[in-house]
Design a protein around this motif. Structure first.
Motif, PDB file in Angstrom:
ATOM      1  N   PHE A 311      -1.396  11.558  -5.217  1.00  0.00           N
ATOM      2  CA  PHE A 311      -1.567  10.101  -5.288  1.00  0.00           C
ATOM      3  C   PHE A 311      -3.003  10.025  -5.442  1.00  0.00           C
ATOM      4  O   PHE A 311      -3.779   9.872  -4.538  1.00  0.00           O
ATOM      5  CB  PHE A 311      -0.922   9.288  -4.171  1.00  0.00           C
ATOM      6  CG  PHE A 311      -1.144   7.864  -4.414  1.00  0.00           C
ATOM      7  CD1 PHE A 311      -0.242   7.284  -5.200  1.00  0.00           C
ATOM      8  CD2 PHE A 311      -2.100   7.101  -3.575  1.00  0.00           C
ATOM      9  CE1 PHE A 311      -0.390   5.782  -5.639  1.00  0.00           C
ATOM     10  CE2 PHE A 311      -2.184   5.902  -3.865  1.00  0.00           C
ATOM     11  CZ  PHE A 311      -1.392   5.248  -4.634  1.00  0.00           C
ATOM     12  N   PHE A 314      -5.799   7.739  -3.590  1.00  0.00           N
ATOM     13  CA  PHE A 314      -6.329   7.928  -2.284  1.00  0.00           C
ATOM     14  C   PHE A 314      -6.734   9.229  -2.252  1.00  0.00           C
ATOM     15  O   PHE A 314      -7.644   9.545  -1.391  1.00  0.00           O
ATOM     16  CB  PHE A 314      -4.990   7.695  -1.367  1.00  0.00           C
ATOM     17  CG  PHE A 314      -4.577   6.470  -1.124  1.00  0.00           C
ATOM     18  CD1 PHE A 314      -5.148   5.434  -1.549  1.00  0.00           C
ATOM     19  CD2 PHE A 314      -3.369   6.163  -0.389  1.00  0.00           C
ATOM     20  CE1 PHE A 314      -4.708   3.998  -1.245  1.00  0.00           C
ATOM     21  CE2 PHE A 314      -2.788   4.956   0.100  1.00  0.00           C
ATOM     22  CZ  PHE A 314      -3.667   3.843  -0.217  1.00  0.00           C
ATOM     23  N   ASN A 344       0.726  -7.705   0.118  1.00  0.00           N
ATOM     24  CA  ASN A 344      -0.223  -7.089  -0.914  1.00  0.00           C
ATOM     25  C   ASN A 344      -1.037  -8.520  -1.084  1.00  0.00           C
ATOM     26  O   ASN A 344      -2.136  -8.295  -1.471  1.00  0.00           O
ATOM     27  CB  ASN A 344       0.476  -6.581  -2.241  1.00  0.00           C
ATOM     28  CG  ASN A 344       0.475  -4.994  -2.120  1.00  0.00           C
ATOM     29  OD1 ASN A 344      -0.373  -4.409  -1.766  1.00  0.00           O
ATOM     30  ND2 ASN A 344       1.773  -4.616  -2.523  1.00  0.00           N
ATOM     31  N   GLY A 356      -0.993  -0.327  -0.084  1.00  0.00           N
ATOM     32  CA  GLY A 356      -0.095   0.512  -0.537  1.00  0.00           C
ATOM     33  C   GLY A 356       0.904   0.860   0.630  1.00  0.00           C
ATOM     34  O   GLY A 356       0.625   0.304   1.692  1.00  0.00           O
ATOM     35  N   TYR A 357       2.186   1.102   0.322  1.00  0.00           N
ATOM     36  CA  TYR A 357       3.034   1.160   1.335  1.00  0.00           C
ATOM     37  C   TYR A 357       4.418   2.210   0.835  1.00  0.00           C
ATOM     38  O   TYR A 357       4.477   2.842  -0.118  1.00  0.00           O
ATOM     39  CB  TYR A 357       3.807  -0.031   1.530  1.00  0.00           C
ATOM     40  CG  TYR A 357       4.715  -0.612   0.285  1.00  0.00           C
ATOM     41  CD1 TYR A 357       6.124  -0.227   0.203  1.00  0.00           C
ATOM     42  CD2 TYR A 357       4.195  -1.451  -0.349  1.00  0.00           C
ATOM     43  CE1 TYR A 357       6.945  -0.879  -0.788  1.00  0.00           C
ATOM     44  CE2 TYR A 357       5.077  -2.086  -1.540  1.00  0.00           C
ATOM     45  CZ  TYR A 357       6.323  -1.562  -1.732  1.00  0.00           C
ATOM     46  OH  TYR A 357       7.165  -1.921  -2.793  1.00  0.00           O
ATOM     47  N   GLY A 367       9.159   3.920  -2.855  1.00  0.00           N
ATOM     48  CA  GLY A 367       8.010   3.194  -3.164  1.00  0.00           C
ATOM     49  C   GLY A 367       7.142   3.722  -4.194  1.00  0.00           C
ATOM     50  O   GLY A 367       7.192   4.956  -4.689  1.00  0.00           O
ATOM     51  N   PRO A 368       6.197   2.963  -4.510  1.00  0.00           N
ATOM     52  CA  PRO A 368       5.202   3.605  -5.688  1.00  0.00           C
ATOM     53  C   PRO A 368       4.500   4.675  -5.278  1.00  0.00           C
ATOM     54  O   PRO A 368       4.273   5.663  -5.959  1.00  0.00           O
ATOM     55  CB  PRO A 368       4.317   2.205  -6.088  1.00  0.00           C
ATOM     56  CG  PRO A 368       5.262   1.033  -5.682  1.00  0.00           C
ATOM     57  CD  PRO A 368       6.053   1.631  -4.506  1.00  0.00           C
ATOM     58  N   ILE A 369       4.047   4.733  -4.094  1.00  0.00           N
ATOM     59  CA  ILE A 369       3.319   5.783  -3.497  1.00  0.00           C
ATOM     60  C   ILE A 369       4.217   7.101  -3.370  1.00  0.00           C
ATOM     61  O   ILE A 369       3.723   8.061  -3.736  1.00  0.00           O
ATOM     62  CB  ILE A 369       2.542   5.491  -2.314  1.00  0.00           C
ATOM     63  CG1 ILE A 369       1.346   4.345  -2.449  1.00  0.00           C
ATOM     64  CG2 ILE A 369       1.868   6.692  -1.471  1.00  0.00           C
ATOM     65  CD1 ILE A 369       0.590   3.875  -1.191  1.00  0.00           C
ATOM     66  N   PHE A 394       2.235   0.832   5.857  1.00  0.00           N
ATOM     67  CA  PHE A 394       1.117   0.293   5.010  1.00  0.00           C
ATOM     68  C   PHE A 394      -0.107   1.154   4.909  1.00  0.00           C
ATOM     69  O   PHE A 394      -0.401   1.767   6.208  1.00  0.00           O
ATOM     70  CB  PHE A 394       1.072  -1.261   5.341  1.00  0.00           C
ATOM     71  CG  PHE A 394       2.107  -2.096   4.684  1.00  0.00           C
ATOM     72  CD1 PHE A 394       2.311  -2.639   3.474  1.00  0.00           C
ATOM     73  CD2 PHE A 394       3.277  -2.174   5.731  1.00  0.00           C
ATOM     74  CE1 PHE A 394       3.288  -3.423   3.320  1.00  0.00           C
ATOM     75  CE2 PHE A 394       4.328  -3.157   5.469  1.00  0.00           C
ATOM     76  CZ  PHE A 394       4.386  -3.566   4.134  1.00  0.00           C
TER      77      PHE A 394
END
Length: 599
Positions: A311, A314, A344, A356-357, A367-369, A394
Motif C-alpha cells: 500500500f 502509507f 471519510n 482509510g479502512y 476494502g481498498p487498502i 480506520f
C-alpha cells in the motif's frame, strides 16, 4: 407577624393547614380558572400555589400582576382538593388562600420567559443574567457550586492543610497565556499583573516553612474564550513540602474522589488508586493527553506493518518518518458502505485527506487498502488491534502530531457512533511524565511545554547531558471524562537548576534574575523539596452538573469575546483617569476606513 414572610415558599406542608402565614417571592406563573386566579409564588427555596377568588378585594390587583413581579401575600394555608394535589412539588398538598397582597416591585415585560425550559440566545441571557439566574437549573448549578467549594474546603482542612490568601496584584510570569496588566499609578510606566495562578507565591510559602497550603484562588488569563475556558476562573490551589509525586497523588486523590462521590448522585466514580498513564503512551493510545476513558477504544501504532508494504501511500509516509495509527471499530464491518464514506467525509472536514479502512469479514480482510496490502500484514494489523471477524479498523497517517490528533478525534467519534462509550460515570487517570520542553513551531526554538517551575527528571545532569526535547519532567495532570481537571508538578527548588532550565528555553541568567529574582533569592536561603497541583473548581462543577459550558456554572460570566454584557465590561475610561495613570491609548485602525494621507 414579620413584615415579609413567616415561611419560605418551599416550607409549607399538610401539617401547616389552618395557619395564617405570610410569603414573599416572585410571581412564577398565573392561571385564570374562571373565577379563581392561581399564582405560583417562587423564592429561592421553592414554590407555593396561591389562590384568589374573584370576589376577593385583592383579585383585581392580582389580575394585573406581570410574571416576575415581587409580592407579599398573607392568608390561610388550606388542603388542596384531592384531584389537584401535586406530588412532584414539596408543597403540593397545600395552597395559600390569599387575603392580603402587597406589590413590592413590579416587573416590566420580560425579554425571555423564566418559567419552563424555553431557550433564549446566549447573548440575551448574559445581558439579563440576573433574570437567567432565576431559572431552576441555574439556581441548582450555583448552589451545587457553593456546596462543592465548601466540601473541598472541609476535606482539605481535614487533611492537614492551612488556607492562605496570596496577592492579587503581582508580577508578570510566563504561565502559558497573556497576563492582565494593571497600571501602577504611583510608579509611572510600571504595571502589576493579575495572577494566572499563585505559582510563585505558593512555592514561597513552602520556602517560608509552612508545610501544607491550599487556597480557592481566582486566576486570570487573557486568552480566547471557549466552552471549557474563561478569562477568570477559580482553582483549588495546593502545595506541600517534603513530598514526592506519589505523595501528592495519595493525598489529593481521596479529596477529589470524595467530592465526586458525594455529588455524583448514583453515577459511578472510579475507585482509587487511579491509573497512571505516561504522556507518550496517552498520545499513542488515545491521540490526546486528555483521554476520555469511558470510551473503550485504544489506538494502535501500525507504522511497521505498513513500512515497505504494497500500500504505497502509507509505505511512503512510514519511509518519510511519519506514522500510521489504527483506530479499531468493533462490529463495524456489517455497516453499509455509506458509514465508511461518512467517516471519510468527516475526516476531510477536520482538514485531513480522509480515513482509510479495512473490514475483517469471515473470509478475510476487505476494502481498498486490503486489496493492495499483503495478507500477512493485514493479519498483523488485525492482531495488533485485537479485532475479530465482523470488526473494522480506520487509519490516520502523516506526521506524528497530526496523525495522533486525527486518530484521537476519530476514536471519540467511533465510540459515540457505535454506541461503545459510556454516557455516565466519572473515569479518572493521572497523566504523568510530560516533556519538560517542546519545539515552538513558529520560532523553531526550544520552549517550556507545561510548567516552567517543574523539576526535570534527572535534575541538573539531565539538563547538561540530554537532548532537551527528550527530558521528562515531574509534571502530571488529573483527567476526567476527556477534560484536564487538575495540573501539577514537583517543583524545581534549586536556584542553579532553575537558571539552567530557563537558559535552555532562551532566558539568559540576567533575564531570569530580573523576572524571578524573588523566588531565586529565596531558594538560595534553603528551600525544601516541594510540589503540588491546582484543580479547576469551574470544571469540577461543570462535570458534576453535566453542563457543556463553564458559563452555566458561573454567576456572572463573560461571553466568548471577553465581555460582561450585563454591566458593560470592559468599558472606556475618561481621559483624566488615563492621564493620572500616565497612559495614552492608541486604537487600531477601523476596518474599511481610508488610510491617513502622509503630511
Amino acid at each position: 407577624m414579620h413584615a415579609y414572610r413567616t415561611h419560605s415558599c418551599g416550607a409549607l406542608r399538610a401539617s401547616d393547614a389552618g395557619q395564617t402565614v405570610r410569603l414573599s417571592g416572585w410571581v412564577h406563573r398565573k392561571r385564570d380558572h374562571g373565577g379563581l386566579l392561581f399564582i405560583d409564588l417562587r423564592d429561592h427555596y421553592g414554590l407555593t400555589q396561591c389562590v384568589i377568588a374573584q370576589g376577593s378585594p385583592v383579585f383585581e390587583a392580582a389580575d394585573r400582576l406581570r410574571t416576575e413581579s415581587v409580592i407579599t401575600v398573607t392568608g390561610e394555608v388550606v388542603h388542596r382538593e384531592p384531584g389537584t394535589v401535586n406530588p412532584k412539588l414539596p408543597t403540593g398538598e397545600v395552597e395559600l388562600r390569599v387575603r392580603e397582597l402587597v406589590l413590592q416591585s413590579a416587573a416590566e415585560v420580560l425579554p425571555f420567559q423564566i418559567a419552563g425550559e424555553q431557550d433564549a440566545p446566549e447573548e440575551l441571557r448574559l445581558r439579563y443574567r440576573f433574570l437567567d439566574l432565576r431559572r431552576e437549573r441555574l439556581q441548582r448549578n450555583m448552589i451545587l457550586r457553593a456546596q462543592i467549594v465548601q466540601d473541598i474546603r472541609e476535606r482539605m482542612i481535614a487533611s492537614g492543610f492551612n488556607e492562605f490568601q496570596t496577592p492579587i496584584l503581582t508580577v508578570s510570569s510566563p504561565e502559558g497565556a497573556r497576563d492582565f496588566l494593571v497600571p501602577a499609578r504611583l510608579h509611572p510606566g510600571k504595571f502589576y499583573a493579575l495572577p494566572q495562578a499563585p505559582q510563585q507565591y505558593k512555592q514561597l510559602t513552602m520556602v517560608a516553612g509552612f508545610d501544607r497550603y491550599f487556597q480557592i484562588a481566582p486566576c486570570f488569563r487573557d486568552e480566547a474564550g471557549r466552552a471549557d475556558r474563561t478569562l477568570m476562573f477559580y482553582q483549588l490551589d495546593v502545595e506541600m513540602s517534603f513530598v514526592t509525586q506519589e505523595d501528592v497523588f495519595t493525598t489529593m486523590e481521596p479529596v477529589i474522589r470524595g467530592t465526586f462521590e458525594r455529588f455524583a448522585e448514583g453515577r459511578a466514580v472510579d475507585a482509587g488508586p487511579w491509573i497512571r498513564i505516561p504522556y507518550a503512551e496517552a498520545m499513542r493510545k488515545y491521540g490526546t493527553d486528555k483521554p476520555d476513558l469511558r470510551n473503550p477504544l485504544v489506538i494502535a501504532d501500525v507504522t511497521q506493518q505498513f513500512a515497505g508494504s504494497g500500500f504505497g501511500l502509507f509505505a511512503r509516509i512510514a519511509a518519510g518518518g511519519g506514522v500510521v495509527r489504527a483506530i479499531p471499530a468493533p462490529g463495524a464491518a456489517g455497516n453499509p458502505r455509506s458509514f465508511f464514506d461518512k467517516m471519510n467525509e468527516w475526516a476531510r472536514e477536520q482538514g485531513a485527506g480522509g480515513l482509510g479502512y479495512i473490514t475483517f469479514e469471515a473470509d478475510g480482510p476487505k476494502g481498498p487498502i486490503a486489496r493492495n496490502l499483503e495478507a500477512e500484514r493485514a493479519e498483523a494489523i488485525r492482531t495488533a488491534c485485537g479485532l475479530q471477524a465482523g470488526d473494522a479498523v480506520f487509519f490516520a497517517a502523516g506526521k506524528e502530531a497530526d496523525a495522533a490528533k486525527l486518530a484521537g478525534q476519530a476514536r471519540l467519534k467511533l465510540g459515540a457512533d457505535l454506541g461503545l462509550s459510556a454516557k455516565e460515570g466519572f473515569r479518572f487517570c493521572w497523566i504523568v511524565d510530560f516533556p519538560m520542553y517542546e519545539l515552538n513551531e513558529e520560532t523553531g526554538q526550544v520552549d517550556f511545554s507545561h510548567n516552567p517551575f517543574s523539576m526535570p527528571q534527572g535534575e541538573m545532569a539531565a539538563l547538561e547531558t540530554k537532548d532537551p526535547l527528550t527530558i521528562p519532567a515531574f509534571q502530571y495532570d488529573v483527567v476526567c471524562n476527556g477534560y484536564e481537571m487538575a495540573s501539577g508538578a514537583i517543583r524545581n527548588h534549586k536556584a542553579e537548576i532553575m537558571v539552567k532550565a530557563f537558559g535552555i528555553a532562551g532566558y539568559p541568567p540576567q533575564a531570569v534574575e530580573e523576572r524571578f529574582g524573588g523566588m531565586l533569592n529565596a531558594f538560595r536561603y534553603g528551600a525544601p523539596p516541594h510540589g503540588g497541583m491546582a484543580a479547576g473548581i469551574d470544571r469540577i462543577v461543570m462535570l458534576l452538573a453535566e453542563e457543556p459550558n463553564l458559563r452555566e456554572v458561573n454567576l456572572f460570566p463573560m461571553n466568548q469575546q471577553g465581555e460582561e454584557l450585563m454591566m458593560g465590561s470592559p468599558s472606556p475610561v475618561e481621559e483624566a483617569r488615563l492621564k493620572e495613570l500616565h497612559i495614552r491609548t492608541v486604537l487600531p485602525p477601523v476596518k474599511g476606513a481610508a488610510s491617513p494621507k502622509p503630511s
